[in-house]
Design an enzyme around this catalytic site. Structure first.
Site, PDB file in Angstrom:
ATOM      1  N   LYS A  93     -33.266  -0.758  -1.443  1.00  0.00           N
ATOM      2  CA  LYS A  93     -34.258  -1.393  -0.578  1.00  0.00           C
ATOM      3  C   LYS A  93     -35.549  -1.772  -1.301  1.00  0.00           C
ATOM      4  O   LYS A  93     -35.560  -2.766  -1.998  1.00  0.00           O
ATOM      5  CB  LYS A  93     -34.495  -0.509   0.650  1.00  0.00           C
ATOM      6  CG  LYS A  93     -33.232  -0.441   1.513  1.00  0.00           C
ATOM      7  CD  LYS A  93     -33.432  -0.086   2.952  1.00  0.00           C
ATOM      8  CE  LYS A  93     -32.162  -0.398   3.732  1.00  0.00           C
ATOM      9  NZ  LYS A  93     -31.518   0.735   4.346  1.00  0.00           N
ATOM     10  N   PHE A 100     -26.533   7.914   7.993  1.00  0.00           N
ATOM     11  CA  PHE A 100     -26.258   6.517   7.675  1.00  0.00           C
ATOM     12  C   PHE A 100     -26.381   6.327   6.175  1.00  0.00           C
ATOM     13  O   PHE A 100     -27.451   6.503   5.596  1.00  0.00           O
ATOM     14  CB  PHE A 100     -27.204   5.542   8.386  1.00  0.00           C
ATOM     15  CG  PHE A 100     -26.861   4.113   8.056  1.00  0.00           C
ATOM     16  CD1 PHE A 100     -25.848   3.459   8.740  1.00  0.00           C
ATOM     17  CD2 PHE A 100     -27.489   3.448   7.022  1.00  0.00           C
ATOM     18  CE1 PHE A 100     -25.472   2.162   8.402  1.00  0.00           C
ATOM     19  CE2 PHE A 100     -27.119   2.141   6.668  1.00  0.00           C
ATOM     20  CZ  PHE A 100     -26.114   1.502   7.360  1.00  0.00           C
ATOM     21  N   ASP A 150     -30.125  10.736  -0.432  1.00  0.00           N
ATOM     22  CA  ASP A 150     -30.119   9.292  -0.195  1.00  0.00           C
ATOM     23  C   ASP A 150     -31.533   8.900   0.232  1.00  0.00           C
ATOM     24  O   ASP A 150     -31.928   9.092   1.374  1.00  0.00           O
ATOM     25  CB  ASP A 150     -29.087   8.935   0.883  1.00  0.00           C
ATOM     26  CG  ASP A 150     -29.062   7.423   1.179  1.00  0.00           C
ATOM     27  OD1 ASP A 150     -29.990   6.714   0.744  1.00  0.00           O
ATOM     28  OD2 ASP A 150     -28.124   6.982   1.858  1.00  0.00           O
TER      29      ASP A 150
HETATM   30  C1  LIG Z   1     -29.993   0.863   4.246  1.00  0.00           C
HETATM   31  C2  LIG Z   1     -29.436   2.180   3.858  1.00  0.00           C
HETATM   32  C3  LIG Z   1     -28.250   2.284   3.097  1.00  0.00           C
HETATM   33  C4  LIG Z   1     -27.412   1.085   2.749  1.00  0.00           C
HETATM   34  O1  LIG Z   1     -28.058   0.140   1.989  1.00  0.00           O
HETATM   35  P1  LIG Z   1     -27.478  -1.369   1.945  1.00  0.00           P
HETATM   36  O2  LIG Z   1     -28.347  -2.062   0.949  1.00  0.00           O
HETATM   37  O3  LIG Z   1     -27.630  -1.925   3.342  1.00  0.00           O
HETATM   38  O4  LIG Z   1     -26.060  -1.281   1.548  1.00  0.00           O
HETATM   39  C5  LIG Z   1     -27.831   3.543   2.706  1.00  0.00           C
HETATM   40  N1  LIG Z   1     -28.519   4.640   3.046  1.00  0.00           N
HETATM   41  C6  LIG Z   1     -29.651   4.576   3.776  1.00  0.00           C
HETATM   42  C7  LIG Z   1     -30.388   5.838   4.097  1.00  0.00           C
HETATM   43  C8  LIG Z   1     -30.145   3.353   4.230  1.00  0.00           C
HETATM   44  O5  LIG Z   1     -31.234   3.301   4.979  1.00  0.00           O
END
Ligand SMILES: *Cc1c(COP(=O)(O)O)cnc(C)c1O
Length: 400
Positions: free
Chosen positions: A254, A140, A225
């Site tokens: 985040k 994700f 990520d």
């Molecule tokens: C939440 C998340 C994203 C996307 O972030 P947004 O601020 O919702 O666009 C990308 N990668 C990971 C691992 C995430 O948990």
């Protein structure tokens, strides 16, 4: 208005792109949130780890208010006095020479993909538009068209093509699969060190280190990520720190703003991030003084309040205690720091009903995928509060 009135409005006038629990929150403080009926809940999702510092942290709040009273947005057409300090503090904290600020996580992932492609064409001499990026199944990374182009979740992807080419998907947790997928045109490998949305999937020990080694040998960038796993969530600054490895590019978001404001960034050294030239990439709000001031305060809180250490210790304790519960439904409990997933057996009929039951006892948790309950409270949580939660989680995991 009562709960049902808000829900009715939302259902009528809003797109139904989420399936939220039916709790309407109007206040948050630390690890707690309150609904419009005055009920209190322990937040065990932390907005997917954006709230590592807890709700409405007073120090981040005062940074936000103070900056909002001065200047909020300059655009990058002009300079502001907050962004340079955020750059410097991020570099001192993470050891990366440079960073590039954006807003949402997905934008930062897109930024990393663009930087990796440019690096491939300019440094590795990959033929134009042939660059490939290897990703893992179950990933994700966000919701843009390019990012969902390499999702393996049909719900995220199937109705939204045509897709962006240039991505190769291999099974998660299998370093040899990455080795086999590398070609002379491979620019990068993009991975989550733990797949949060995928169900708190922790790869085999040594996997990330092996992948990094393979990348080094083949002149391929390793991109982590860490939007969900970073900034203390797993008990280290970055989840990659558990294997002592340093990715070429780290993506954060985040908790970078402690839940106040969308702030994301990519981190890398000069030979990579220095490739980006004026005009090639940007965002009206990316790097704005309000976001930068908030991020500076959020990082300061993370360090000053020793939230990373607390995440490690409280995570161990929480997981240990969860393992003591003799639930007939639990298949596996896994986690690092305060990112914990309880995978339920298929016969348990899905995690959703457990999350609904937890809600009635005063705990907000969310199912991730169908069978996993995720517990990821703010990193400020203490042992007493975990004990309070366990008293309520126990009967729910024992229910029929
Ligand atoms: C939440 C998340 C994203 C996307 O972030 P947004 O601020 O919702 O666009 C990308 N990668 C990971 C691992 C995430 O948990």
């Amino acid at each position: 208005m009562v709960t049902q009135d808000y829900i009715a409005l939302e259902e009528k006038f809003g797109a139904h792109n989420y399936h939220p629990l039916d709790v309407v929150i109007n206040r948050g403080e630390g690890v707690w949130v309150y609904d419009v009926e005055g009920n209190r809940y322990l937040d065990c999702l932390s907005a997917y780890s954006a709230l590592n510092q807890g709700h409405v942290h007073p120090k981040i709040l005062s940074a936000l208010v103070a900056q909002a009273q001065k200047v909020t947005l300059t655009s990058r057409a002009f300079r502001n006095d907050q962004l340079p300090l955020l750059y410097k503090e991020l570099s001192e904290l993470t050891g990366y020479e440079m960073s590039l600020p954006m807003n949402s996580g997905a934008e930062a992932v897109e930024t990393a993909l663009k930087v990796a492609r440019k690096w491939a064409y300019r440094i590795k001499n990959v033929p134009r538009y042939k660059a490939e990026i290897i990703v893992a199944s179950g990933n994700f990374h966000g919701r843009t068209i390019s990012i969902i182009s390499f999702s393996t979740e049909p719900l995220y992807r199937d109705d939204f093509g045509e897709f962006t080419p240039g991505f190769v998907i291999v099974p998660y947790g299998d370093a040899r699969a990455i080795q086999n997928a590398i070609t002379p045109n491979t620019a990068a490998v993009l991975l989550e060190p733990i797949q949060g949305e995928g169900g708190v999937i922790i790869p085999p020990a040594g996997y990330l280190k092996a992948v990094k080694g393979i990348c080094e040998k083949n002149e391929v960038l390793f991109i982590a990520d860490e939007i969900q796993t970073g900034l203390g969530r797993t008990g280290k600054l970055f989840a990659c720190d558990h294997e002592n490895l340093r990715p070429d590019i780290v993506i954060i978001g985040k908790a970078l703003s402690g839940g106040f404001y969308p702030v994301s960034a990519i981190l890398a050294d000069q030979p990579i991030l220095g490739l980006i030239q004026p005009g090639e990439h940007g965002s009206t709000f990316g790097g704005n003084p309000l976001g930068a001031a908030v991020a500076r305060a959020a990082l300061k809180v993370l360090i000053e309040e020793k939230l990373i250490e607390n995440s490690f210790q409280m995570g161990e304790y929480f997981k240990e205690q969860l393992e003591e519960i003799p639930s007939p439904h639990v298949k596996e409990i896994r986690g690092k720091g305060l990112l914990i997933g309880i995978e339920l057996k298929r016969e348990a009929r899905g995690a959703r009903r457990f999350c609904e039951a937890l809600k009635t006892t005063g705990i907000l948790a969310k199912e991730t995928h169908e069978h996993v309950i995720r517990f990821a409270p703010p990193l400020i949580i203490d042992r007493n509060t975990i004990d309070w939660a366990l008293e309520r989680i126990r009967p729910v995991l024992m229910m029929q």
